[in-house]
Enzyme design. Sequence first.
Site, PDB file in Angstrom:
ATOM      1  CG  ASP A  59      31.577 -57.815  52.820  1.00  0.00           C
ATOM      2  OD1 ASP A  59      31.495 -57.564  51.597  1.00  0.00           O
ATOM      3  OD2 ASP A  59      30.866 -58.659  53.382  1.00  0.00           O
ATOM      4  CG  ASP A 115      26.301 -60.409  50.229  1.00  0.00           C
ATOM      5  OD1 ASP A 115      27.487 -60.603  50.518  1.00  0.00           O
ATOM      6  OD2 ASP A 115      25.609 -59.525  50.771  1.00  0.00           O
ATOM      7  CD  GLU A 175      31.233 -57.268  57.529  1.00  0.00           C
ATOM      8  OE1 GLU A 175      30.698 -57.959  58.412  1.00  0.00           O
ATOM      9  OE2 GLU A 175      31.112 -57.513  56.312  1.00  0.00           O
ATOM     10  CG  ASP A 223      29.320 -62.186  54.039  1.00  0.00           C
ATOM     11  OD1 ASP A 223      28.276 -62.873  53.973  1.00  0.00           O
ATOM     12  OD2 ASP A 223      29.341 -61.030  54.507  1.00  0.00           O
ATOM     13  CG  HIS A 255      30.223 -54.162  53.281  1.00  0.00           C
ATOM     14  ND1 HIS A 255      30.159 -54.550  54.591  1.00  0.00           N
ATOM     15  CD2 HIS A 255      29.354 -54.960  52.625  1.00  0.00           C
ATOM     16  CE1 HIS A 255      29.299 -55.537  54.720  1.00  0.00           C
ATOM     17  NE2 HIS A 255      28.801 -55.810  53.538  1.00  0.00           N
ATOM     18  CD1 TRP A 286      28.342 -54.991  59.173  1.00  0.00           C
ATOM     19  CD2 TRP A 286      26.649 -56.426  59.421  1.00  0.00           C
ATOM     20  NE1 TRP A 286      27.304 -54.560  58.380  1.00  0.00           N
ATOM     21  CE2 TRP A 286      26.255 -55.414  58.511  1.00  0.00           C
ATOM     22  CE3 TRP A 286      25.737 -57.438  59.748  1.00  0.00           C
ATOM     23  CZ2 TRP A 286      24.987 -55.400  57.926  1.00  0.00           C
ATOM     24  CZ3 TRP A 286      24.473 -57.423  59.167  1.00  0.00           C
ATOM     25  CH2 TRP A 286      24.114 -56.405  58.251  1.00  0.00           C
ATOM     26  CG  ASP A 339      26.731 -55.889  50.547  1.00  0.00           C
ATOM     27  OD1 ASP A 339      27.631 -56.662  50.190  1.00  0.00           O
ATOM     28  OD2 ASP A 339      26.201 -55.919  51.672  1.00  0.00           O
TER      29      ASP A 339
HETATM   30  C1  RNT Z   1      26.324 -57.778  55.738  1.00  0.00           C
HETATM   31  C2  RNT Z   1      27.677 -58.178  56.193  1.00  0.00           C
HETATM   32  C3  RNT Z   1      27.720 -59.345  57.142  1.00  0.00           C
HETATM   33  C4  RNT Z   1      26.733 -60.437  56.801  1.00  0.00           C
HETATM   34  C5  RNT Z   1      26.928 -61.735  57.547  1.00  0.00           C
HETATM   35  C6  RNT Z   1      25.754 -62.620  57.429  1.00  0.00           C
HETATM   36  O1  RNT Z   1      26.337 -56.846  54.740  1.00  0.00           O
HETATM   37  O2  RNT Z   1      28.477 -58.441  55.089  1.00  0.00           O
HETATM   38  O3  RNT Z   1      29.021 -59.818  57.226  1.00  0.00           O
HETATM   39  O4  RNT Z   1      26.729 -60.716  55.435  1.00  0.00           O
HETATM   40  O5  RNT Z   1      27.289 -61.481  58.838  1.00  0.00           O
HETATM   41 ZN    ZN Z   2      30.347 -59.341  55.385  1.00  0.00          ZN
END
Ligand code: RNT
Ligand code: ZN
Length: 416
Positions: free
Chosen positions: A257, A294, A222, A323, A260, A181, A292
């Site tokens: 993900d 997280d 990714e 993640d 995303h 990624w 995104d």
């Molecule tokens: C970032 C991606 C990626 C990271 C990690 C730390 O938007 O999701 O996967 O979060 O690699």
């Molecule tokens: Zn990710």
Amino acid sequence: MSYNEAKAKYAALGVDADRAIKALSAIPVSLHCWQGDDVRGFDTDPSKPLTGGIQTTGNYPGRARTPEELMADLDVVLKLCPGQKKLNLHASYAIFEDGEWADRDKLEPRHFAKWVEFCKARGLGADFNPTFFSHPKCDPLTLSSPNEETRRFWIEHGKACIRISSYLAKELGQPCVMNIWTGDGFKDIPGDRMGPRIRYRESIDEILSEPYDFKLVKPCIESKVFGIGVEAYTAGSAEFALSYAAFNKDKCIPLMDNGHYHPTEVVSDKIPALLAFFPEIALHVTRPIRWDSDHVVLFDDETREICREIVRCGAERVNIALDYFDASINRVAAWATGFRNLQKALLSALLQPAEEEKRLQEVGDFTKLMVLQEELKTAPFGEVWDEYCRVCGAPADGEWFGAVEKYEADVLSKRG
Ligand code: RNT
Ligand code: ZN
């Protein structure tokens, strides 16, 4: 209600709870090391901000600052979580000894020997990620940079990571999922959308020309829709990443993900769409709020729906990883809550009468399908979850947070 009573209730719905518990114990879930230290790693100056369009917000005390601290925190988390785990590492978590340091293009398997030791002692497999962000060689682009020196540096990094992933897989006797990624992209309307993508494609081709056994090392691509500071364009968009994987099926797999995509798109629906073509896929499970962001994974509708699709399509075809990174709350609790919630969602998916649901759909009995799906929501899930935790030797709900509070008082709160 006892587990046996709950089991009888599920049996009446056509579900075997013992079988669900057994099936879940065999599904590996990759625990991301980066929740413990706000994605900083150990190979660059920790006072420098995170780059690549990702961001941690919050400054809750107790961030792990060294490999020893991160390992100690991971040990607490591992004990609090039921289920089969893998450890997900990033290249930036290399452990250097005796004053040595190696740049990302020169990383070697031995820089991960301590992690191998850690995993071996705990019976864990490992997954791996090249780190294409938070580094002076991001210009800010990496694999898609027009600067040949920059691009070569990051290609060498990717190749080094293939070698490290092979080493992890061989040492630990389990396949290693290696995820590519990058945060490459632009803040505003690009003057050239094609150029960076062609360079990105060629860079991945070069990385994947490094020899590896596809049964042991599973490179993933990714995608991402946007990031902070790269709002207008990402080189690795959904179509780019998926097309790359589709045209290189013998070398890599796609990774989705769920942070995303556009907010009304759901990854749960994309799982069977991809599995209609790919033998295997990989997932990053996170929780986006508006973007995104997280956030910690919850036991919420979409997480449950994602797990239903994983179970229905065959969990052995889906490489599951977490993640997320929340720096505003106790990080150990964040880690454990997300991992436990994913386990809950998988268990609740395994407690569905999948065959019956499929049959009802096929005969067109959508009324009964809806009634069944709704009644399952109030089936005695908690008792089966408690039993699963007991079988795994992990604490039940209500029995683990005290240990985190104690760890915070004794250890985390003393970190500067
Ligand atoms: C970032 C991606 C990626 C990271 C990690 C730390 O938007 O999701 O996967 O979060 O690699
Ligand atoms: Zn990710």
